[in-house]
Design an enzyme around this catalytic site. Sequence first.
Site, PDB file in Angstrom:
ATOM      1  CD  GLU A  81      33.388   3.988  52.172  1.00  0.00           C
ATOM      2  OE1 GLU A  81      32.769   2.940  51.973  1.00  0.00           O
ATOM      3  OE2 GLU A  81      32.845   5.089  52.273  1.00  0.00           O
ATOM      4  CG  HIS A 123      29.967   8.205  52.100  1.00  0.00           C
ATOM      5  ND1 HIS A 123      30.464   8.483  50.857  1.00  0.00           N
ATOM      6  CD2 HIS A 123      29.927   6.855  52.197  1.00  0.00           C
ATOM      7  CE1 HIS A 123      30.697   7.346  50.216  1.00  0.00           C
ATOM      8  NE2 HIS A 123      30.380   6.342  51.013  1.00  0.00           N
TER       9      HIS A 123
HETATM   10  P1  PGA Z   1      31.112   0.468  47.201  1.00  0.00           P
HETATM   11  O1  PGA Z   1      30.676   1.742  48.057  1.00  0.00           O
HETATM   12  O2  PGA Z   1      30.825  -0.740  48.060  1.00  0.00           O
HETATM   13  O3  PGA Z   1      30.252   0.505  45.970  1.00  0.00           O
HETATM   14  O4  PGA Z   1      32.559   0.608  46.909  1.00  0.00           O
HETATM   15  C1  PGA Z   1      30.914   1.793  49.428  1.00  0.00           C
HETATM   16  C2  PGA Z   1      30.622   3.164  49.961  1.00  0.00           C
HETATM   17  O5  PGA Z   1      30.882   4.168  49.278  1.00  0.00           O
HETATM   18  O6  PGA Z   1      30.118   3.297  51.081  1.00  0.00           O
END
Ligand code: PGA
Length: 237
Positions: free
Chosen positions: A159, A99
Amino acid sequence: MKKLFIVANWKSNKTTQEAVEWLKEILNLKSQISNLDQKEMIICPAFTSLAVMNWFIKENNLPLKLGSQNISNFEEGAYTGEVNAKQVSEYATHVIVGHSERRRLLHETDEDILAKLKQVLAHNLTPVLCISDMAQLDHYLAESSAVKDNADNIIFVYEPPSAISGGGAYHPESPEDANTNAAEISKKVGKRVVTLYGGSVNPDNAKQLFEQEYIDGGLIGQAALDPNSFLHITNNS
Ligand code: PGA
C-alpha cells in the site's frame, strides 16, 4: 480461480449504530454476492463496534469476518488505554498492523510494528501486514524470523501512501506497478504469499487490479464505507 481477499478498513468512521446499518444492507444484498466460497471478506471497524458486529454476523450467518485496525504492543496488564490481542480475539480473527497512517500520525516505528505482529500471531489472529515501502519489509526480515516463520498465516498488503485516497479523490497506482511491487513482497519473503493491494481501490478499478498475477485482493478504505460499493468491489473479480 484464485481466492479473493477483501479487507475493509473503515478507519475512524462509523458509530456502532451505523456499522449495524451497514451490516443490515449487506444482509439484504447477500444473495448478490457471487462465488462466495472463493472469497474472504474481512471488515475492520473501530474497536467499539467489534462486539456488536460479531453478534450480528453470527446471528444472521453473514459471510463476513472481523478485524481490528490496531493492537497493543503488549500483553494484558498495566497499559492504560491499550486494547490487547487477547481481548480482540474474543470478537475478531484479523488485525491490521503497520498502516502508514499510524506510522505518519501516531509515529509507529518498525519496532512497534514487529511487537504488534508478534502479539497478533501469539493469539492466533491473522495479521494484515501493511508494507508501504520495501525497506520496511527488509527491516522486519532482518530483525526477526516472525515474518518468514509465519508467512503462510500473514496477509501482506502493498500500500503506497501516495495512493491512499484519505476520503478524497482516488489516485491508485497503475495495476502493472502494483503487481510488480506485490511480486517483490513474495520474492523477499522467499515464497508466494497472499498479497493485497491498497490505495484508492474502488468499483471502477478493482477488477483490473485483482486480475494481476500477484494481487489477491484489496485493502479498501473509502469505497468500503458504502455497502453497495463494497459489494461491487467484491463482485468485480
Ligand atoms: P483508500 O484507503 O481505499 O481510501 O485509499 C485504503 C487504506 O488506507 O487502507
